[in-house]
Design an enzyme around this catalytic site. Structure first.
Site, PDB file in Angstrom:
ATOM      1  N   THR A 176      32.010  48.849  19.076  1.00  0.00           N
ATOM      2  CA  THR A 176      31.395  50.944  18.660  1.00  0.00           C
ATOM      3  C   THR A 176      30.426  50.685  18.079  1.00  0.00           C
ATOM      4  OG1 THR A 176      34.064  50.720  19.060  1.00  0.00           O
ATOM      5  CG2 THR A 176      32.571  52.827  17.988  1.00  0.00           C
TER       6      THR A 176
ATOM      7  N   GLU B 142      35.756  48.964  10.022  1.00  0.00           N
ATOM      8  CA  GLU B 142      36.272  47.571   9.467  1.00  0.00           C
ATOM      9  C   GLU B 142      35.951  47.449   8.220  1.00  0.00           C
ATOM     10  OE1 GLU B 142      35.538  45.021  12.796  1.00  0.00           O
ATOM     11  OE2 GLU B 142      35.560  45.990  14.820  1.00  0.00           O
TER      12      GLU B 142
ATOM     13  N   HIS C  76      27.340  49.895  20.434  1.00  0.00           N
ATOM     14  CA  HIS C  76      26.803  51.297  21.453  1.00  0.00           C
ATOM     15  C   HIS C  76      25.956  52.137  20.425  1.00  0.00           C
ATOM     16  CE1 HIS C  76      29.126  50.132  24.961  1.00  0.00           C
ATOM     17  NE2 HIS C  76      30.459  49.602  23.409  1.00  0.00           N
TER      18      HIS C  76
END
Length: 343
Positions: free
Chosen positions: A41, A65, A44
């Site tokens: 992500t 994370e 992206h």
């Protein structure tokens, strides 16, 4: 504080040194981040693709994370104390919709994403609701705890269906796919076959325990199945690739009555042969995030019973070299990339 920020509507992510330290609400916990990991992500968002342009408010501290230690708690928080080693669930839910009240918080219609819709963990400090904080046992290393978010995606997907003695097909050898390979083997699957076209990641899948890692650009999946003595197709499919061709190949390779869990997100609309689903009696299940917090419990329990996901971490950089981390992630020649905040 230092933070990695999507500060412009363009390709890239930029470090700032003067981001304000986030305040702590009465029900919140502030975490001093030790290690962060780069997610797909985040890539992206870095690339500023169509999804990111629709979704990400700018400026935004990204990242979700991480592992760290509790720095401060709100006045109503009793379960956590400064110094506790923790990670956090990246989906902040409303708590009041039908699914939340039924204990299905991963299906909340009002989910807010850390590092997507609210400030994230690519920073020296991150604040999340106390309900989202998860204490990390002492026997789990920091860098493994830093990847609990994607490890949770792999766990939720892999454990959606019974795997003991089953033949499992995993489409997509990205970090989540190869962690799912290890999980499937750990809980008792017979053959675990993974497909991809990236030789680096297929090699990683072999190290993570795949029975066979198949480059479908060069190898015939049916021939691999025959070589393994499989006569009736796969019993469980784990679709991790988000690739329509891979999904269609999976449907062709499944046994009658097989079950398929889908985590990969396909771009736009993808056509499939629905007669395969109907006449084979296939069960398809969409997977999103992690079950709160049963998935987290199982993640810890598997690690404490011998599961080793550490080979998926292939690159480590100090936070000031974050650009190298993003470069290697974007190259496709890596597993998980962990950034160290030096705290």
């Amino acid at each position: 504080m230092k933070a990695l920020v999507k500060s412009r509507r363009a390709e890239g992510i930029w470090m700032v040194h003067d981001a304000p330290v986030p305040e702590v609400g009465v029900h919140d916990v502030r975490i001093r981040v030790r290690k962060s990991a780069i997610c797909g992500t985040d890539v992206h968002i870095y690339n500023w693709d169509e999804w990111s342009q629709r979704t990400i408010p700018v400026p935004m501290i990204v990242g979700h994370e991480y592992v760290g230690v509790v720095d401060a708690v709100g006045g109503e928080v009793e379960a956590f104390h400064p110094g506790d080693r923790v990670s956090g669930e990246g989906h902040v839910t409303c708590g009041f919709c039908r699914n939340c009240r039924a204990g299905r918080r991963h299906l909340c219609r009002h989910t807010i994403g850390v590092g997507v819709n609210r400030p994230g963990s690519f920073a020296e400090y991150v604040v999340i609701p106390a309900d989202n904080v998860y204490r990390i046992p002492d026997d789990i290393p920091d860098e493994v705890a830093a990847i609990f978010d994607p490890y949770g995606n792999a766990t939720h997907t892999a454990l959606s269906f019974e795997l003991v003695g089953e033949d499992v097909l995993v489409t997509g050898a990205g970090p989540i796919g190869v962690m799912a390979v290890s999980i499937a083997r750990h809980v008792g699957a017979r053959h675990v076959v993974v497909t991809d076209v990236n030789d680096y990641r297929l090699g990683l899948a072999r190290r993570m325990g795949a029975t066979r890692a198949v480059n479908v650009a060069r190898e015939d999946l049916r021939a691999v199945m025959k070589d393994l003595g499989m006569k009736e197709g796969f019993d469980v499919g784990l679709e991790m690739s988000g690739n329509g061709r891979a999904f269609r190949q999976m449907l062709e390779a499944m046994n009658h009555g097989a079950k398929v869990a889908l985590l990969g997100i396909m771009p736009g609309e993808e056509a499939i042969d629905w007669s395969q689903v109907v006449f084979k009696g296939l069960v398809l299940k969409g997977i999103y995030g992690r079950e709160m917090y049963e998935t987290w419990y199982k993640m810890v329990a598997m690690l404490q019973s011998g599961l080793d996901i550490s080979p998926v971490i292939t690159h480590r950089f100090p936070i000031d070299e974050f650009q190298q981390g993003f470069d290697v992630m974007r190259s496709g020649q890596s597993g998980k990339v962990v950034l160290d905040w030096g705290t």
